[in-house]
Design an enzyme around this catalytic site. Structure first.
Site, PDB file in Angstrom:
ATOM      1  N   VAL A  10       0.812  -1.221   0.000  1.00 24.91           N
ATOM      2  CA  VAL A  10       0.000   0.000   0.000  1.00 24.91           C
ATOM      3  C   VAL A  10       0.843   1.268   0.000  1.00 24.91           C
ATOM      4  CG1 VAL A  10      -1.937  -1.141   1.150  1.00 24.91           C
ATOM      5  CG2 VAL A  10      -0.206   0.039   2.528  1.00 24.91           C
ATOM      6  N   SER A  11       2.135   1.132   0.234  1.00 18.18           N
ATOM      7  CA  SER A  11       3.027   2.297   0.323  1.00 18.18           C
ATOM      8  C   SER A  11       3.257   2.924  -1.047  1.00 18.18           C
ATOM      9  CB  SER A  11       4.367   1.864   0.917  1.00 18.18           C
ATOM     10  OG  SER A  11       5.388   2.788   0.617  1.00 18.18           O
TER      11      SER A  11
END
Length: 221
Positions: A10-11
């Site tokens: 998700v980064s």
């Protein structure tokens, strides 16, 4: 020896590296998931690799590099040194570097100021002062795109890859108004047509969107 990339899907910075890997068709990259929400990046074995305990972190045999921009340009220099993604011409490269620094100094800090309290400090809502900084970041980006098709000129570069990873998630914190920022909307549309975006950014961006929604809903309880 295969490359090893410590990451969290998700980064946004990790997703920018995913996109570069896809764009260069780099094979055999070992992906190692670190859940920052569970403090896995603070474990002793990872601190020995990266004392700053940040992701993404790339391990290439005995060489370790972190910061998504440093990793992205390293991979281009190593695997496709003449790639138009990071042009050799001094002025063109300087403009790409300028936009990469814009990501690290303006775009991503705006994102961190809003999502870090939400995801790590149990803040129940998004901070207005942080959202104001996102608007300023949009204003700058819109101006950059008013004079060229891409952020660093008329060709897509690693600057677009890194910045679109961040902006596609800023959009989940403060939706981009198409009437106010038509250049940004059109630019994201151009990026989204590339396979590197579809494969490297979209899955994690969807996960980020779901994570933000989950934490906001939790804050309402």
């Amino acid at each position: 020896m295969v490359l090893a990339l410590y990451k969290m899907d998700v980064s946004p910075p990790c997703r920018s590296v995913f996109m570069v890997i896809e764009a260069l068709n780099i094979p055999n990259v070992k992906l190692i998931e670190l859940d920052l929400l569970q403090d896995e990046h603070l474990k002793e074995d990872f601190l020995k690799i990266n004392p700053q305990h940040t992701i993404p972190t790339l391990v290439d045999e005995d060489f370790v590099v972190w910061d998504s921009h440093a990793i992205a340009t390293y991979l281009i220099n190593k695997y496709e040194s003449h790639s138009p993604l990071y042009p050799a011409d001094a002025r063109k490269r300087a403009l790409v570097d300028l936009r990469l620094h814009f990501d690290s100094s303006i775009l991503y800090p705006a994102l961190r100021e809003v999502d870090e309290p939400l995801l790590f400090w149990n803040e129940p809502s998004l901070k207005p002062e942080g959202l104001a900084k996102i608007k300023v970041a949009y204003d700058f980006t819109e101006k950059f795109l008013s004079t060229s098709t891409w952020l660093a000129g008329d060709d897509v570069t690693v600057a677009d890859i890194c910045c679109v990873a961040t902006i596609s998630s800023l959009n989940d914190l403060l939706p981009i108004d198409a009437a106010v920022y038509p250049n940004i909307i059109a630019w994201i549309g151009r990026c989204s047509k590339y396979d590197w975006y579809k494969k490297g950014n979209e899955p994690g961006a969807i996960g980020y969107r779901q994570l933000v929604k989950e934490y906001l809903e939790r804050g309402k309880q």
